[in-house]
Design an enzyme around this catalytic site. Sequence first.
Site, PDB file in Angstrom:
ATOM      1  N   ILE A 202     -10.139 -30.266 -29.200  1.00 28.62           N
ATOM      2  CA  ILE A 202      -9.159 -31.305 -29.586  1.00 28.62           C
ATOM      3  C   ILE A 202      -8.474 -30.845 -30.867  1.00 28.62           C
ATOM      4  O   ILE A 202      -9.146 -30.534 -31.851  1.00 28.62           O
ATOM      5  CB  ILE A 202      -9.864 -32.651 -29.929  1.00 28.62           C
ATOM      6  CG1 ILE A 202     -10.883 -33.045 -28.861  1.00 28.62           C
ATOM      7  CG2 ILE A 202      -8.844 -33.766 -30.137  1.00 28.62           C
ATOM      8  CD1 ILE A 202     -11.914 -34.043 -29.383  1.00 28.62           C
ATOM      9  N   HIS A 203      -7.160 -30.780 -30.847  1.00 27.62           N
ATOM     10  CA  HIS A 203      -6.473 -30.480 -32.113  1.00 27.62           C
ATOM     11  C   HIS A 203      -5.078 -31.074 -32.229  1.00 27.62           C
ATOM     12  O   HIS A 203      -4.491 -31.043 -33.290  1.00 27.62           O
ATOM     13  CB  HIS A 203      -6.382 -28.958 -32.336  1.00 27.62           C
ATOM     14  CG  HIS A 203      -5.328 -28.309 -31.497  1.00 27.62           C
ATOM     15  ND1 HIS A 203      -5.574 -27.840 -30.241  1.00 27.62           N
ATOM     16  CD2 HIS A 203      -4.007 -28.098 -31.729  1.00 27.62           C
ATOM     17  CE1 HIS A 203      -4.450 -27.349 -29.731  1.00 27.62           C
ATOM     18  NE2 HIS A 203      -3.492 -27.496 -30.603  1.00 27.62           N
TER      19      HIS A 203
END
Length: 354
Positions: A202-203
């Site tokens: 996740i970014h």
Amino acid sequence: MKIVTIVGARPQFVKAAAVSNLLRKEHMEILVHTGQHYDAAMSDIFFDELGIPAPDINLRIGSGEQGAQTGAMLGAIEAVLLDRKPDAVLVYGDTNSTLAGALAASKFQIPIAHVEAGLRSFNRAMPEEINRVLTDHLATWLFAPSETSRDNLAREGITSGVHVVGDIMLDSVNLFRQRAAVVSTFPGCLGHAPGGFYLCTIHRAENTLDRVSLVNIFSALNNLSKPVVLPLHPRTRRALETFGLSAGSNVTVIDPVGYLDMLQLAQAAACILTDSGGLQKEAYYLGTPCVTLRTETEWVETVTAGWNIVAGTDPQIIVSAVEHLSAGLPQRQPIYGDGTTAERVVSILASKGE
Ligand code: UD1
């Protein structure tokens, strides 16, 4: 030709790994690293393990707000172009480094080659969408991965200079997957067997800037039937701290990993959950189903192929998507070319074809 290549963020290092060494057989390349990603785990390891030529110039721009970061790169790249006077500028993908490189080149009428042209999420709230649209409108050579991306460009009036060449990341997967299997100690070093865990990354700003999205994603991860491995991007680590959230007991958080370890984890995972663009395709190439933690994807062929479900951040939808993909998968077809994208890019540039 004398070509200035601009890279700056993780996915660009992976793409340059497939192109730079080939490009240098036909052209003179000056590799410029903007410094957008600067941690050893986000940058150095990619150059070391993938045999990418060392950057000729590192601009060391580092972090910043969108405008400040892009603006600082723009000025610094302009100085490089004035000094080196290249015949072309090569940019990859959709990061702030991509846009800064294209914009700087356009002011001097230096032809721009864009690898990964024509991708669209149709979501202008994403900085990456703005970066891609603007870069495509400035580019001379548009190297598109699929007919869908060619159509996207045509809808915006861009028809000349477009070459459908397949996906450069397939070249990278093919180049490095065997070595990954030999040198990586994952997933065994975490105590997981192949197929016994899920992999998550996740970014994206839309997830990391929004507490509710993060809470929902972690709720889903903690309701899955297998443990989750999460190599944590520094942006996401900071977001969890800021919002006072913890990953939960089903999630093993590790530092960001290099490309070889990532390939190994992606290949061994029972399913990948991600908001990354690149990982959706890598999952497909490696035969691992993918659940995309966004409301849209640019890589629509992976969805049509039945290997990727765009689930957003609703925990129930995420969990059902993983279960659905575990129940069986269709045959995989080649959807983004045959892994010879780098050769095609280099030979089109060599012929100066438009
Ligand atoms: C960028 C790209 C995205 C790409 C992603 C891959 C843009 C707008 N986004 O997002 O398209 O998919 O890279 O990872 O260009 N940080 C560190 N160490 C680093 C790099 C970043 O701590 O080595 C932190 C910084 O505090 C920064 C934050 O992460 O503020 C976000 O960095 P940023 O440069 O905006 O890029 P990404 O979120 O990684």
